[in-house]
Design a protein around this motif. Structure first.
Motif, PDB file in Angstrom:
ATOM      1  N   GLU A  40      -1.770  -7.049   7.193  1.00 40.59           N
ATOM      2  CA  GLU A  40      -1.551  -8.487   7.310  1.00 40.59           C
ATOM      3  C   GLU A  40      -0.973  -9.060   6.017  1.00 40.59           C
ATOM      4  OE1 GLU A  40      -5.336 -10.053   8.499  1.00 40.59           O
ATOM      5  OE2 GLU A  40      -5.046  -9.456  10.597  1.00 40.59           O
ATOM      6  N   ALA A  41      -1.482  -8.623   4.884  1.00 46.41           N
ATOM      7  CA  ALA A  41      -0.957  -9.092   3.598  1.00 46.41           C
ATOM      8  C   ALA A  41       0.485  -8.640   3.416  1.00 46.41           C
ATOM      9  CB  ALA A  41      -1.832  -8.577   2.451  1.00 46.41           C
ATOM     10  N   THR A  42       0.777  -7.398   3.797  1.00 47.77           N
ATOM     11  CA  THR A  42       2.141  -6.878   3.707  1.00 47.77           C
ATOM     12  C   THR A  42       3.079  -7.725   4.561  1.00 47.77           C
ATOM     13  OG1 THR A  42       1.344  -4.655   3.275  1.00 47.77           O
ATOM     14  CG2 THR A  42       3.568  -4.834   4.123  1.00 47.77           C
ATOM     15  N   ASP A  43       2.674  -8.017   5.776  1.00 42.01           N
ATOM     16  CA  ASP A  43       3.490  -8.840   6.674  1.00 42.01           C
ATOM     17  C   ASP A  43       3.659 -10.257   6.131  1.00 42.01           C
ATOM     18  OD1 ASP A  43       3.676  -6.665   8.372  1.00 42.01           O
ATOM     19  OD2 ASP A  43       2.160  -7.419   9.780  1.00 42.01           O
ATOM     20  N   PHE A  44       2.596 -10.824   5.590  1.00 40.87           N
ATOM     21  CA  PHE A  44       2.631 -12.184   5.071  1.00 40.87           C
ATOM     22  C   PHE A  44       3.639 -12.317   3.932  1.00 40.87           C
ATOM     23  CE2 PHE A  44       1.183 -15.355   2.006  1.00 40.87           C
ATOM     24  CZ  PHE A  44       1.176 -16.490   2.795  1.00 40.87           C
ATOM     25  N   TYR A  45       3.597 -11.383   2.981  1.00 40.13           N
ATOM     26  CA  TYR A  45       4.465 -11.488   1.811  1.00 40.13           C
ATOM     27  C   TYR A  45       5.889 -11.025   2.073  1.00 40.13           C
ATOM     28  CZ  TYR A  45       0.481 -12.723  -1.032  1.00 40.13           C
ATOM     29  OH  TYR A  45      -0.602 -13.370  -1.553  1.00 40.13           O
ATOM     30  N   GLY A  46       6.094 -10.171   3.042  1.00 36.86           N
ATOM     31  CA  GLY A  46       7.440  -9.733   3.387  1.00 36.86           C
ATOM     32  C   GLY A  46       7.935  -8.584   2.539  1.00 36.86           C
ATOM     33  N   PRO A  47       8.980  -7.932   3.020  1.00 40.77           N
ATOM     34  CA  PRO A  47       9.448  -6.704   2.387  1.00 40.77           C
ATOM     35  C   PRO A  47      10.206  -6.894   1.071  1.00 40.77           C
ATOM     36  CG  PRO A  47      10.847  -7.259   4.234  1.00 40.77           C
ATOM     37  CD  PRO A  47       9.704  -8.241   4.235  1.00 40.77           C
ATOM     38  N   GLN A  48      10.714  -8.070   0.799  1.00 41.29           N
ATOM     39  CA  GLN A  48      11.540  -8.262  -0.392  1.00 41.29           C
ATOM     40  C   GLN A  48      10.780  -8.745  -1.619  1.00 41.29           C
ATOM     41  OE1 GLN A  48      14.635  -7.164  -0.327  1.00 41.29           O
ATOM     42  NE2 GLN A  48      14.302  -6.633   1.815  1.00 41.29           N
ATOM     43  N   TYR A  54       3.502  -4.549  -3.539  1.00 39.59           N
ATOM     44  CA  TYR A  54       2.152  -4.226  -3.991  1.00 39.59           C
ATOM     45  C   TYR A  54       1.257  -3.889  -2.794  1.00 39.59           C
ATOM     46  CZ  TYR A  54      -2.591  -4.995  -5.702  1.00 39.59           C
ATOM     47  OH  TYR A  54      -3.916  -4.849  -5.998  1.00 39.59           O
ATOM     48  N   TRP A  55       1.277  -4.742  -1.763  1.00 41.04           N
ATOM     49  CA  TRP A  55       0.416  -4.527  -0.613  1.00 41.04           C
ATOM     50  C   TRP A  55       0.837  -3.317   0.201  1.00 41.04           C
ATOM     51  CZ3 TRP A  55      -4.291  -5.907  -0.386  1.00 41.04           C
ATOM     52  CH2 TRP A  55      -4.717  -6.996  -1.126  1.00 41.04           C
ATOM     53  N   ARG A  56       2.117  -2.966   0.193  1.00 42.60           N
ATOM     54  CA  ARG A  56       2.535  -1.707   0.846  1.00 42.60           C
ATOM     55  C   ARG A  56       1.931  -0.513   0.126  1.00 42.60           C
ATOM     56  NH1 ARG A  56       7.179  -4.527   1.188  1.00 42.60           N
ATOM     57  NH2 ARG A  56       8.194  -3.431  -0.526  1.00 42.60           N
ATOM     58  N   ARG A  57       1.878  -0.566  -1.207  1.00 46.81           N
ATOM     59  CA  ARG A  57       1.260   0.537  -1.959  1.00 46.81           C
ATOM     60  C   ARG A  57      -0.246   0.592  -1.715  1.00 46.81           C
ATOM     61  NH1 ARG A  57       5.017  -1.502  -5.698  1.00 46.81           N
ATOM     62  NH2 ARG A  57       3.375  -2.520  -6.918  1.00 46.81           N
ATOM     63  N   VAL A  58      -0.898  -0.570  -1.638  1.00 45.40           N
ATOM     64  CA  VAL A  58      -2.329  -0.599  -1.322  1.00 45.40           C
ATOM     65  C   VAL A  58      -2.545  -0.009   0.066  1.00 45.40           C
ATOM     66  CG1 VAL A  58      -4.320  -2.092  -0.853  1.00 45.40           C
ATOM     67  CG2 VAL A  58      -2.866  -2.546  -2.841  1.00 45.40           C
ATOM     68  N   LEU A  59      -1.749  -0.430   1.023  1.00 46.77           N
ATOM     69  CA  LEU A  59      -1.862   0.079   2.387  1.00 46.77           C
ATOM     70  C   LEU A  59      -1.676   1.593   2.410  1.00 46.77           C
ATOM     71  CD1 LEU A  59      -2.121  -0.327   5.434  1.00 46.77           C
ATOM     72  CD2 LEU A  59       0.342  -0.845   5.469  1.00 46.77           C
ATOM     73  N   ALA A  60      -0.689   2.095   1.694  1.00 49.30           N
ATOM     74  CA  ALA A  60      -0.475   3.549   1.645  1.00 49.30           C
ATOM     75  C   ALA A  60      -1.696   4.259   1.081  1.00 49.30           C
ATOM     76  CB  ALA A  60       0.766   3.862   0.808  1.00 49.30           C
ATOM     77  N   GLU A  61      -2.326   3.681   0.073  1.00 49.99           N
ATOM     78  CA  GLU A  61      -3.549   4.271  -0.472  1.00 49.99           C
ATOM     79  C   GLU A  61      -4.673   4.283   0.548  1.00 49.99           C
ATOM     80  OE1 GLU A  61      -4.549   5.737  -3.519  1.00 49.99           O
ATOM     81  OE2 GLU A  61      -2.394   5.992  -3.551  1.00 49.99           O
ATOM     82  N   ILE A  62      -4.795   3.211   1.301  1.00 53.33           N
ATOM     83  CA  ILE A  62      -5.850   3.141   2.326  1.00 53.33           C
ATOM     84  C   ILE A  62      -5.599   4.196   3.398  1.00 53.33           C
ATOM     85  CG2 ILE A  62      -6.805   1.717   4.184  1.00 53.33           C
ATOM     86  CD1 ILE A  62      -6.296  -0.726   2.291  1.00 53.33           C
ATOM     87  N   VAL A  63      -4.364   4.287   3.843  1.00 47.62           N
ATOM     88  CA  VAL A  63      -4.025   5.191   4.941  1.00 47.62           C
ATOM     89  C   VAL A  63      -4.070   6.653   4.514  1.00 47.62           C
ATOM     90  CG1 VAL A  63      -2.158   5.860   6.516  1.00 47.62           C
ATOM     91  CG2 VAL A  63      -2.693   3.456   6.178  1.00 47.62           C
ATOM     92  N   THR A  64      -3.524   6.975   3.361  1.00 49.51           N
ATOM     93  CA  THR A  64      -3.390   8.385   2.973  1.00 49.51           C
ATOM     94  C   THR A  64      -4.323   8.836   1.866  1.00 49.51           C
ATOM     95  OG1 THR A  64      -1.651   7.923   1.351  1.00 49.51           O
ATOM     96  CG2 THR A  64      -0.959   8.408   3.618  1.00 49.51           C
ATOM     97  N   GLY A  65      -4.731   7.935   1.016  1.00 53.44           N
ATOM     98  CA  GLY A  65      -5.477   8.347  -0.169  1.00 53.44           C
ATOM     99  C   GLY A  65      -6.977   8.284  -0.073  1.00 53.44           C
ATOM    100  N   HIS A  66      -7.493   7.650   0.950  1.00 54.01           N
ATOM    101  CA  HIS A  66      -8.939   7.444   1.030  1.00 54.01           C
ATOM    102  C   HIS A  66      -9.462   7.760   2.417  1.00 54.01           C
ATOM    103  CE1 HIS A  66      -7.934   4.997  -2.512  1.00 54.01           C
ATOM    104  NE2 HIS A  66      -9.115   5.399  -2.915  1.00 54.01           N
ATOM    105  N   ARG A  67      -9.231   8.957   2.890  1.00 56.57           N
ATOM    106  CA  ARG A  67      -9.716   9.338   4.219  1.00 56.57           C
ATOM    107  C   ARG A  67     -11.112   9.842   4.151  1.00 56.57           C
ATOM    108  NH1 ARG A  67      -5.605  10.123   8.475  1.00 56.57           N
ATOM    109  NH2 ARG A  67      -3.887   9.081   7.587  1.00 56.57           N
TER     110      ARG A  67
END
Length: 67
Positions: A40-48, A54-67
């Motif tokens: 939601e934060a990634t969508d809110f702030y947008g890709p540019q 920042y939120w895309r990197r956080v999301l990647a950590e949640i998805v791949t780094g903390h299973r």
């Protein structure tokens, strides 16, 4: 939500700040809800924006780094 650093302040990959945010969110909300909130934060702030990056990197950590 944590404020995002400017793009010049962080490397292309996740920093300890993104990892710490991901770990905190998982501990606070559980993995599924943390992932939803980061998306939601990634969508809110947008890709540019630096905040979106920042939120895309956080999301990647949640998805791949903390299973």
């Amino acid at each position: 939500m944590a404020s995002a650093p400017r793009a010049a302040d962080t490397p292309a990959g996740a920093s300890s700040r993104e990892r710490a945010t991901a770990a905190w969110m998982i501990g606070e909300y559980g993995r599924a809800d943390a992932e939803r909130r980061a998306r939601e934060a990634t969508d809110f702030y947008g890709p540019q924006s630096a905040e979106g990056a920042y939120w895309r990197r956080v999301l990647a950590e949640i998805v791949t780094g903390h299973r």
